[in-house]
Design a protein around this motif. Structure first.
Motif, mmCIF file in Angstrom:
data_model
loop_
_atom_site.group_PDB
_atom_site.id
_atom_site.type_symbol
_atom_site.label_atom_id
_atom_site.label_comp_id
_atom_site.label_asym_id
_atom_site.label_seq_id
_atom_site.Cartn_x
_atom_site.Cartn_y
_atom_site.Cartn_z
ATOM 1 N N LYS B 40 0.832 -1.205 0.000
ATOM 2 C CA LYS B 40 0.000 0.000 0.000
ATOM 3 C C LYS B 40 0.862 1.249 0.000
ATOM 4 O O LYS B 40 0.458 2.302 -0.461
ATOM 5 C CB LYS B 40 -0.892 0.024 1.241
ATOM 6 C CG LYS B 40 -1.957 -1.039 1.246
ATOM 7 C CD LYS B 40 -2.931 -0.795 2.399
ATOM 8 C CE LYS B 40 -3.883 -1.960 2.575
ATOM 9 N NZ LYS B 40 -3.170 -3.191 3.059
ATOM 10 N N GLN B 41 2.082 1.134 0.567
ATOM 11 C CA GLN B 41 2.897 2.331 0.737
ATOM 12 C C GLN B 41 3.933 2.487 -0.360
ATOM 13 O O GLN B 41 4.374 1.526 -0.963
ATOM 14 C CB GLN B 41 3.655 2.302 2.078
ATOM 15 C CG GLN B 41 2.796 2.190 3.299
ATOM 16 C CD GLN B 41 2.584 0.738 3.684
ATOM 17 O OE1 GLN B 41 2.868 -0.181 2.917
ATOM 18 N NE2 GLN B 41 2.051 0.526 4.878
ATOM 19 N N LEU B 42 4.333 3.724 -0.521
ATOM 20 C CA LEU B 42 5.448 4.082 -1.382
ATOM 21 C C LEU B 42 6.709 3.390 -0.869
ATOM 22 O O LEU B 42 6.830 3.147 0.329
ATOM 23 C CB LEU B 42 5.606 5.592 -1.240
ATOM 24 C CG LEU B 42 6.488 6.311 -2.212
ATOM 25 C CD1 LEU B 42 5.704 6.485 -3.505
ATOM 26 C CD2 LEU B 42 6.817 7.683 -1.655
ATOM 27 N N ALA B 43 7.633 3.113 -1.794
ATOM 28 C CA ALA B 43 8.875 2.423 -1.415
ATOM 29 C C ALA B 43 9.454 2.989 -0.124
ATOM 30 O O ALA B 43 9.520 4.201 0.054
ATOM 31 C CB ALA B 43 9.902 2.570 -2.540
ATOM 32 N N TYR B 44 9.864 2.107 0.774
ATOM 33 C CA TYR B 44 10.438 2.566 2.033
ATOM 34 C C TYR B 44 11.715 1.788 2.325
ATOM 35 O O TYR B 44 12.000 0.780 1.681
ATOM 36 C CB TYR B 44 9.445 2.414 3.190
ATOM 37 C CG TYR B 44 8.850 1.035 3.311
ATOM 38 C CD1 TYR B 44 9.490 0.033 4.038
ATOM 39 C CD2 TYR B 44 7.647 0.731 2.688
ATOM 40 C CE1 TYR B 44 8.948 -1.230 4.140
ATOM 41 C CE2 TYR B 44 7.099 -0.542 2.777
ATOM 42 C CZ TYR B 44 7.745 -1.515 3.506
ATOM 43 O OH TYR B 44 7.221 -2.782 3.608
ATOM 44 N N ASP B 45 12.463 2.277 3.278
ATOM 45 C CA ASP B 45 13.772 1.743 3.606
ATOM 46 C C ASP B 45 13.621 0.468 4.428
ATOM 47 O O ASP B 45 13.491 0.512 5.638
ATOM 48 C CB ASP B 45 14.532 2.815 4.395
ATOM 49 C CG ASP B 45 15.934 2.370 4.746
ATOM 50 O OD1 ASP B 45 16.256 1.186 4.514
ATOM 51 O OD2 ASP B 45 16.685 3.209 5.248
ATOM 52 N N ARG B 46 13.656 -0.662 3.734
ATOM 53 C CA ARG B 46 13.464 -1.932 4.424
ATOM 54 C C ARG B 46 14.638 -2.252 5.351
ATOM 55 O O ARG B 46 14.488 -2.915 6.366
ATOM 56 C CB ARG B 46 13.321 -3.042 3.370
ATOM 57 C CG ARG B 46 12.333 -4.102 3.726
ATOM 58 C CD ARG B 46 12.187 -5.140 2.619
ATOM 59 N NE ARG B 46 11.511 -4.693 1.419
ATOM 60 C CZ ARG B 46 10.198 -4.493 1.328
ATOM 61 N NH1 ARG B 46 9.429 -4.665 2.369
ATOM 62 N NH2 ARG B 46 9.662 -4.093 0.188
ATOM 63 N N VAL B 47 15.823 -1.762 4.990
ATOM 64 C CA VAL B 47 17.011 -2.032 5.798
ATOM 65 C C VAL B 47 16.797 -1.543 7.236
ATOM 66 O O VAL B 47 17.241 -2.169 8.190
ATOM 67 C CB VAL B 47 18.238 -1.336 5.180
ATOM 68 C CG1 VAL B 47 19.431 -1.414 6.107
ATOM 69 C CG2 VAL B 47 18.556 -1.941 3.835
ATOM 70 N N HIS B 48 16.095 -0.434 7.369
ATOM 71 C CA HIS B 48 15.851 0.112 8.702
ATOM 72 C C HIS B 48 14.439 -0.187 9.191
ATOM 73 O O HIS B 48 13.894 0.526 10.034
ATOM 74 C CB HIS B 48 16.123 1.616 8.710
ATOM 75 C CG HIS B 48 17.580 1.925 8.503
ATOM 76 N ND1 HIS B 48 18.088 2.346 7.313
ATOM 77 C CD2 HIS B 48 18.631 1.824 9.345
ATOM 78 C CE1 HIS B 48 19.392 2.506 7.417
ATOM 79 N NE2 HIS B 48 19.760 2.185 8.638
ATOM 80 N N LEU B 49 13.871 -1.265 8.644
ATOM 81 C CA LEU B 49 12.496 -1.637 8.979
ATOM 82 C C LEU B 49 12.246 -1.703 10.483
ATOM 83 O O LEU B 49 11.223 -1.263 10.986
ATOM 84 C CB LEU B 49 12.199 -3.007 8.350
ATOM 85 C CG LEU B 49 10.780 -3.533 8.456
ATOM 86 C CD1 LEU B 49 9.854 -2.648 7.641
ATOM 87 C CD2 LEU B 49 10.690 -4.973 7.952
ATOM 88 N N SER B 50 13.212 -2.248 11.224
ATOM 89 C CA SER B 50 12.998 -2.465 12.657
ATOM 90 C C SER B 50 12.762 -1.163 13.404
ATOM 91 O O SER B 50 12.183 -1.167 14.490
ATOM 92 C CB SER B 50 14.183 -3.203 13.263
ATOM 93 O OG SER B 50 14.279 -4.476 12.685
ATOM 94 N N GLU B 51 13.214 -0.052 12.826
ATOM 95 C CA GLU B 51 12.993 1.224 13.518
ATOM 96 C C GLU B 51 11.517 1.567 13.608
ATOM 97 O O GLU B 51 11.118 2.437 14.377
ATOM 98 C CB GLU B 51 13.752 2.346 12.798
ATOM 99 C CG GLU B 51 15.221 2.230 13.064
ATOM 100 C CD GLU B 51 16.042 3.179 12.221
ATOM 101 O OE1 GLU B 51 15.509 4.204 11.772
ATOM 102 O OE2 GLU B 51 17.223 2.865 12.003
ATOM 103 N N TYR B 52 10.715 0.880 12.813
ATOM 104 C CA TYR B 52 9.269 1.054 12.886
ATOM 105 C C TYR B 52 8.764 0.707 14.294
ATOM 106 O O TYR B 52 7.768 1.231 14.749
ATOM 107 C CB TYR B 52 8.632 0.144 11.846
ATOM 108 C CG TYR B 52 7.161 0.377 11.596
ATOM 109 C CD1 TYR B 52 6.687 1.628 11.211
ATOM 110 C CD2 TYR B 52 6.249 -0.664 11.730
ATOM 111 C CE1 TYR B 52 5.335 1.818 10.966
ATOM 112 C CE2 TYR B 52 4.899 -0.481 11.480
ATOM 113 C CZ TYR B 52 4.447 0.759 11.101
ATOM 114 O OH TYR B 52 3.124 0.952 10.853
#
Ligand code: SRM
Ligand SMILES: Cc1cc2nc3c(=O)[nH]c(=O)nc-3n(C[C@H](O)[C@H](O)[C@H](O)COP(=O)(O)OP(=O)(O)OC[C@H]3O[C@@H](n4cnc5c(N)ncnc54)[C@H](O)[C@@H]3O)c2cc1C
Ligand code: SF4
Ligand code: FES
Lengths: 121, 835
Positions: B40-52
């Motif tokens: 659903k979302q625009l490309a995001y930084d998966r490498v820093h996913l855990s910061e979510y």
């Protein structure tokens, strides 16, 4: 003889503020408990009393690290204290008390020296 | 000529990077571009996913903005999965229709592999790849106690840390005999394991899960092949990734035996009009599960589509450096020593939990690979030796010995060849950096902007800074002062980073652009920048730890740990009723009361616990916070003016109140004070203020950058005979320009003295709009004015925020014993022997 100690529950996880400190009252006086979620260990406890002013304020300082050492800056006159050793970084003759701390279920416990009378009772 | 159509399937990290490259290239003008993203979302930084899990939002992690796509004319279709490719007719199919392509790019990434274990479909079983996965894990963790990660690789350990941060008891179950079997050897794995167990994550190796069934004490029970079992409330599978090649298989493209879309050196598949990049692509029988190789493929493909016949992907370095659960781990090149004849040098300090291994060529001259556990400070140097084939020094072991034992100092930037790769994400060499500097970049920020170095994974930040500083120094440029050890930037540069990249938390700023955890210098500075940029409440939980205690508790701390209270009294005008309330409240709480030098009233001696109660009463009587604690607008002093004074030529009180209400709450590098006098006799002392206004018979004269305090400075006359509107516009611009460009803790007076071009320059910028930013400055100010909220009102109404005001969280009734009082001149004051 080694002084007697006890692990006292002082507050719950919900009372902690991430990246910051809170103050609790213990039999050994006021203690500041810090929670730094990005670090391991994440919990630290040192005396809440700022040795330079005599006021109980250390829990309200800004936390961070200096050259890798986790520290809190006193909110009054800004000296830094190591959260691990209690050592003041600006004055090697000054050190505040450090308390072992652990997480037990959702309770934060501190290892507090127990007065002899209390032990006998 | 009608345009051709380029379709990209997958809006992930690599797909986005490809579009950035391609959109900026010449060929872009001959294509209509359509992008399909299943998420659903625009490309995001998966490498820093855990910061979510630690406060970052999708906006913090986003790689670009919808506006950017619109500006490039790219048709971005999110939440639309491509379900088929018709190669003959060159169309792709989605639930919404068919779309024609001339060139097709597959950037579909990969999906987590879930081993075929009975019970794996249980609702408390998850994978760790997307924001949606994390939402689901967070929800499930809420009423759980224990969490298990299946898989002890890089991602598995990261997931375990995430479970821990959600408050779960975390376990890791690994099939292999050690952790991170791909990157580490047995000794390294053992050191990592003992460090991680010390941190409270339980590690179970050599465990094969046979079934997942209902648990007795927890939701689930995992049965293992050795007849042991483990109870847990949720399970996260992190047992490796598989390339997402479904579309390629269905449409008959060549795929590898174990998956992956086969590509050649130009990233083209077995169909000349179809290309594949990123984790879905198989090059030379290899899948690259890291972002940097994916970016290289993206650049290669963009160049190839532009007709560059030299463009070729020739493999990638898979070295990695990470912090897992706070433990440094690094793996470089041939870490396992598989090159024939390779020799090993090892350093192992079990006591400290440090393990380092160098794999050296048979002649002892070159570094082939390395493993680091416990301390990554050796990584950059080792990586440079390995990547650039630099000859090892004679006593090569010194590269991994602690300095106290004769370890070599890090490889200086001068020792690196021009071709040395500094940033592998964006393929920037030392030579590129020198070029950027020779072309005029004179600080780290501009080199980053020009070359993009260090704007990917961020792993090269320290090295980049070293190289840039070194090159600048060699050219005789004085290297600018960093704000502190955590950020290689000045306040102004940080302001830009925050604003331009839309960064909304200290955490994401320090992760992306700094190092360590911050300190009492950078945290408040960033807090102030975030407040200026986004105007969030300063007690929003993310911001609390950034503030000086005065900001955190919205009151000034006094020497005995109590606080003072200064309600706003705009322009110094106050009704008798309000005066009475101040008196009543002061009496009720026994507060020492004093008229300040800023024309308002200060109440001293309130305890932390009393603050919200007192403010509740003051707010009910119509008071607002006076920001006496903030680096923000203090007071606008006024004189009585034309309403009463026989000499007054304008209503100075009215103007002062108007200005105070306009700028209240504005966060700045330092405090800001204003004053308005009703005539040239200047009873409000406006010429000693940051902004001074003096009435004339035609309007107002404006003075700027005055200061009282430690080093007084007379304000400079800036403009004369302005009408009300012109006056406000000029002040808006001056203040906003100051807020944006001053250094931390720089009053306007010092700022002016350091401003190149001085008063004349400021006049050009503000009055003649020489930079063309006048309107932008006004608009920014307007936004801040429009989003003002009384911080105290917001705080007292929010029970969560009020919790912060407990003196001792476990003893609400306890009075702080050091706060002793005595009476002097009929008021209470503290007794405190000075330390
Ligand atoms: C209360 C007050 C003194 C008073 O009783 O009159 C006061 C009190 C403090 N001043 Fe002030 N200043 C007060 C008017 C002033 C003035 C006069 C004025 O504003 O007209 C000045 C000189 C004008 C100027 O700023 O240019 C003044 C120049 C300072 C300075 C030096 C600033 C400088 O640029 O050199 C400091 C130190 C600082 O900010 O770093 C300071 C800092 C302080 C602090 C915040 C010191 C501290 O950190 O604890 C005091 C806190 C008081 C409290 O707890 O509320 N105070 N201070 C005045 C409050 C005015 C108000 O209503 O907000
Ligand atoms: C938690 C975590 C930590 C990581 N840490 C690191 C690290 O430290 N360093 C590092 O280098 N790498 C790391 N990685 C790996 C890195 O994220 C990947 O290498 C990178 O995201 C690959 O980019 P990609 O564009 O190929 O795939 P993705 O980013 O996965 O993007 C592919 C996109 O295509 C979409 N898609 C798939 N099929 C279709 C379809 N049919 N129609 C439409 N859309 C479709 C997917 O939904 C997805 O959004 C990490 C990954 C994770 C999950
Ligand atoms: S002059 Fe000094 S002592 Fe007086 S209020 Fe200002 S800072 Fe405090
Ligand atoms: S290496 Fe990743 S940003 Fe430079």
């Amino acid at each position: 003889m080694k002084a007697r100690t006890r692990w006292d529950a002082v507050c719950s996880v919900a009372d902690l503020v991430p990246d910051s400190g809170i103050a609790v009252w213990t039999e050994d006086g006021p203690v500041a408990v810090f929670y730094l979620p990005d670090r391991l260990p994440a919990l630290f406890a040192i005396s809440h009393t700022d040795p330079f002013s005599g006021s109980n304020v250390l829990a309200r300082g800004i936390t961070g690290d200096l050259k890798g050492e986790p520290v809190v800056a006193s909110p009054l006159y800004k000296q830094h204290f190591s959260l691990r050793s209690g050592q003041c970084l600006e004055d090697e003759t000054v050190q505040v008390k450090v308390y072992p701390v652990l997480l037990d279920d959702d309770q934060i416990r501190l290892e507090i020296p127990v007065a002899q009378a209390a032990v006998a009772a | 000529m009608s345009k051709k159509t380029l379709i990209v399937i997958g809006n992930g990290m690599v797909g986005h990077h490809f579009l950035e490259q391609f959109a900026a290239s010449e060929a872009a003008s001959s294509f209509d571009i359509i992008v399909f993203g299943e998420e659903k979302q625009l490309a995001y930084d998966r490498v820093h996913l855990s910061e979510y899990f630690t406060g970052s939002t999708h906006a913090d992690l986003a790689m670009g903005t919808a506006d950017w796509y619109a500006e490039q004319g790219i048709n971005l279709r999110l939440n639309e999965q491509v379900t088929g490719i018709d190669r003959e007719n060159r169309t792709v199919t989605t639930p919404k229709g068919d779309y024609h392509y001339d060139e097709l790019v597959l950037a579909t990434g990969s999906y987590p592999f879930v081993p075929p274990i009975e019970g794996k479909e249980h609702p408390a079983c998850f994978v760790y790849r997307t924001l949606e996965d994390l939402d689901a894990i967070r929800a499930s963790a809420q009423d759980g106690k224990t969490g298990v990660v299946v898989g002890g690789g890089l991602l598995g350990l990261e997931a375990a840390n995430a479970l821990k941060s959600l408050g779960l008891n975390a376990h890791v179950v690994e099939f292999a005999p050690r952790l991170m079997p791909v990157q580490l050897d047995d000794d390294g794995g053992a050191v990592l394991r003992s460090k991680i167990e010390e941190l409270g994550v339980q590690v179970h190796t050599e465990k094969a899960t046979t079934a997942i069934v209902e648990g007795d004490e927890a939701r689930l029970r995992m049965n293992f092949s050795d007849d042991s079992h483990l109870e847990t409330d949720l399970i996260v599978f992190s047992a490796g990734i598989r390339p997402q090649d479904t579309l390629a298989r269905q449409s008959g493209l060549d795929v590898g035996e174990r998956g992956g879309i086969v590509i050649d050196n130009q990233c083209t598949t077995s169909d000349p009009h179809i290309h594949a990049i990123g984790e879905c692509a198989l090059w030379n029988q290899r899948i690259f599960g890291l972002v940097a190789p994916g970016y290289t493929m993206a650049r290669t493909l963009s160049a190839a589509l532009n007709g560059d016949s030299d463009a070729a992907f020739t493999g990638a370095d898979m070295s990695t450096k990470l912090k897992l659960l706070g433990v440094d781990v690094g793996s470089i090149g041939d870490a396992h020593g598989q090159t024939p004849g390779a020799r090993n040098i090892r350093y192992n300090d079990e006591q400290a939990g440090h393990y380092r291994r160098m794999v050296v060529s048979s002649d002892g001259k070159k570094l082939l690979g390395a493993i680091l556990v416990g301390d990554n400070s050796y990584y950059d140097t080792l990586l440079q030796y390995a990547l650039n084939g630099i000859d090892l020094p004679e006593n090569a072991e010194s590269l991994i010995l602690p300095e106290s034992q004769g370890g070599a100092p890090a490889l200086g930037p001068d020792a690196l060849p021009e071709t040395a790769s500094i940033c592998s994400c964006h393929n920037v060499t030392k030579g590129d950096i020198c070029c950027a500097i020779d072309a005029g970049c004179s600080d780290l920020g501009s080199v980053k902007g020009e070359t993009k170095a260090s704007t990917g994974c961020g792993g090269c930040a320290a090295l980049l800074k070293n190289v840039v500083d070194n090159e600048l120094e060699k050219r005789g440029v004085e290297v600018s002062k960093d704000i502190c050890e955590h950020f290689p930037y000045s306040r102004q540069e940080l302001f830009h980073l925050v604003k331009v990249n839309g960064i909304r938390s200290f955490r994401s700023l320090i992760r992306q652009h700094g190092k360590g955890y911050g300190c009492d210098i950078c945290k408040p500075a960033v807090g102030s920048i975030l407040a200026t940029c986004w105007n969030d409440h300063i007690l929003a939980s993310d911001h609390v730890p950034l503030q000086d205690t005065n900001d955190t508790f919205m009151a000034n701390m006094q020497k005995n740990g109590t606080y003072s209270i200064v309600p706003r009294v705009p322009g110094g005008e106050i009704t008798p009723d309000k005066l009475i309330v101040l008196g009543q409240v002061a009496k009720e709480y026994d507060l020492y009361t004093k008229i300040t030098g800023g024309q308002r009233i200060d109440l001293f001696g309130a305890t932390l616990t009393e603050l919200p109660e007192i403010w509740e009463k003051l707010i009910a009587a119509g008071f607002e916070t006076g920001h006496a604690y903030g680096k923000s607008l203090r007071t606008v002093k006024s004189c009585v003016g034309s309403t009463w004074c026989r000499y007054g030529v304008q209503d100075s009180v009215g103007m002062a109140i108007h200005l105070e209400n306009r700028y209240k709450g504005l966060r700045a590098p330092h405090k800001i004070k204003l004053a308005v006098s009703g005539c040239t006799r200047e009873c409000a002392e406006a010429q000693s203020k940051d902004i001074g206004v003096i009435a004339t018979d035609k309007g107002w004269n404006l003075y700027v950058c005055g200061n009282g305090g430690m080093r007084p400075r007379h304000a400079d006359l800036f403009a004369t005979d302005l009408n009300d509107e012109e006056l406000i516009r000029a002040i808006d611009r001056v203040l906003m320009f100051y807020v944006r460009t001053a250094d931390r803790l720089q009053r306007t007076s010092v700022w002016m003295e350091n401003l190149e071009g001085g008063l004349d320059y400021l006049k050009q910028v503000v009055l003649e709009d020489s930079l063309g930013i006048g309107e932008e400055l006004e608009q920014h100010m307007e936004d801040i004015v429009g989003t003002y909220q009384c911080e105290w009102k917001t705080a007292v109404e929010d029970p969560e925020k009020r919790k912060r005001f407990r003196e001792f969280v476990n003893a609400p009734e306890k009075k702080d014993p050091v706060q002793e009082w005595t009476t002097e001149r009929d008021q209470r004051r503290p007794v405190l022997e000075s330390a």
